[in-house]
Design a protein around this motif. Structure first.
Motif, short mmCIF file in Angstrom:
data_model
loop_
_atom_site.label_atom_id
_atom_site.label_comp_id
_atom_site.label_asym_id
_atom_site.label_seq_id
_atom_site.Cartn_x
_atom_site.Cartn_y
_atom_site.Cartn_z
N LYS A 188 -13.63 16.65 -9.44
CA LYS A 188 -12.61 15.56 -8.79
C LYS A 188 -12.69 15.80 -7.36
O LYS A 188 -11.74 16.50 -6.90
N SER A 189 -13.57 15.14 -6.74
CA SER A 189 -13.42 15.49 -5.08
C SER A 189 -13.15 14.01 -4.42
O SER A 189 -13.56 12.95 -5.11
N VAL A 190 -12.22 14.06 -3.46
CA VAL A 190 -11.84 12.89 -2.75
C VAL A 190 -13.19 12.34 -2.14
O VAL A 190 -13.53 12.89 -1.32
N ASP A 191 -13.47 11.22 -2.15
CA ASP A 191 -14.45 10.54 -1.50
C ASP A 191 -14.19 10.15 -0.32
O ASP A 191 -12.77 9.87 0.07
N ALA A 192 -15.11 9.98 0.76
CA ALA A 192 -14.60 9.29 2.12
C ALA A 192 -13.95 8.03 2.28
O ALA A 192 -12.98 7.93 3.05
N GLU B 201 -10.35 8.63 1.35
CA GLU B 201 -9.84 9.30 2.26
C GLU B 201 -9.33 8.45 3.65
O GLU B 201 -8.57 8.48 4.15
N GLU B 202 -10.61 7.64 4.13
CA GLU B 202 -10.15 6.49 5.06
C GLU B 202 -8.99 5.68 4.62
O GLU B 202 -8.32 5.38 5.84
N LEU B 203 -9.22 5.15 3.72
CA LEU B 203 -7.93 4.09 3.19
C LEU B 203 -6.47 4.91 3.25
O LEU B 203 -5.67 4.34 4.01
N ALA B 204 -6.55 6.17 2.85
CA ALA B 204 -5.30 6.73 2.84
C ALA B 204 -4.74 7.13 4.17
O ALA B 204 -3.48 6.86 4.66
N ARG B 205 -5.72 7.43 5.05
CA ARG B 205 -5.29 7.64 6.60
C ARG B 205 -4.85 6.30 7.14
O ARG B 205 -3.91 6.35 8.00
N LYS B 206 -5.61 5.13 6.83
CA LYS B 206 -5.18 3.90 7.47
C LYS B 206 -3.77 3.56 6.91
O LYS B 206 -2.83 3.08 7.67
N MET B 207 -3.58 3.71 5.76
CA MET B 207 -2.17 3.54 5.20
C MET B 207 -0.98 4.13 5.73
O MET B 207 0.12 3.87 5.97
N GLU B 208 -1.26 5.65 6.22
CA GLU B 208 -0.44 6.50 6.71
C GLU B 208 -0.01 5.95 8.37
O GLU B 208 1.09 5.95 8.65
N LEU B 209 -1.30 5.51 8.92
CA LEU B 209 -0.95 4.98 10.16
C LEU B 209 -0.26 3.60 10.21
O LEU B 209 0.58 3.57 10.98
N ASP B 210 -0.46 2.73 9.30
CA ASP B 210 0.28 1.48 8.98
C ASP B 210 2.00 2.22 8.96
O ASP B 210 2.77 1.39 9.39
N ARG B 211 1.98 2.90 8.15
CA ARG B 211 3.27 3.41 7.59
C ARG B 211 4.15 3.78 8.89
O ARG B 211 5.41 3.68 9.07
#
Length: 185
Positions: A130-134, A137-147
């Motif tokens: 179970k490795s996090v794919d790119a 990871e990119e989507l999670a980063r964008k969500m954090e920036l929006d937050r």
């Protein structure tokens, strides 16, 4: 409360017998197939204890040879049950009686054990792979920036205000556009 302070459903694990230990020494990858074969041989002997053809197994038999090649400990399991090596075959002496309650049930328990072990191994493999794919990871980063951007704007302190739309029709009620007006009939 049960005897000696144990609750009724509590079962103390017994130590494994040498037969059970031998059954659990098989390799996980081929254990189910090997146990199926041993179970079939054992059931034949239990059903027909006096029949000599079931009390002799040729190790040169294609199926037996393939099983022994995959898991050499199969011979140890058979010897633990009472089988004796005699040249190119395994023989069960007439003095040895295989019991359904001991031998067949023991094999069935071992099959259950290996089924659980295979499931646990599959789960371990899934966790390891179970490795996090790119993309995630990119989507999670964008969500954090929006937050963070929303947090920096602060709380909403004013309510929304209606804006005039211009020279369009002035509709105040449903009747202004003809809804609910009967025109006869």
């Amino acid at each position: 409360m049960g005897y000696a302070g144990y609750s009724p459903g509590h079962k103390v694990a017994d130590s494994l017998t040498p037969f059970q230990q031998a059954l659990r020494s098989l390799p996980l990858e081929v254990a189910q197939d090997i146990l199926e074969l041993i179970e079939k041989l054992t059931r034949n002997v239990v059903r027909n204890p006096g029949d000599e053809k079931f009390r002799r197994v040729k190790t040169s038999n294609a199926k037996i040879a393939a099983a022994v090649e995959q898991a050499p400990t199969m011979i140890d399991v058979m010897q633990e049950m009472g089988w004796v090596q005699d040249g190119d075959s395994l023989v069960l002496p007439p003095s040895v009686r295989l019991a359904h309650e001991v031998h067949v049930v023991g094999i069935i328990d071992a099959k259950d054990h290996y089924k659980k072990e295979a499931e646990n191994e599959r789960r371990r493999q899934l966790r390891a792979n179970k490795s996090v794919d790119a993309e995630k990871e990119e989507l999670a980063r964008k969500m954090e920036l929006d937050r963070k951007e929303k947090e920096s704007e602060g709380r909403v302190t004013r309510g929304s205000v209606a804006k005039p739309l211009g020279d369009g029709p002035n509709v105040m009620r449903a009747g202004d556009i003809g809804i609910g007006k009967s025109s006869g009939g």
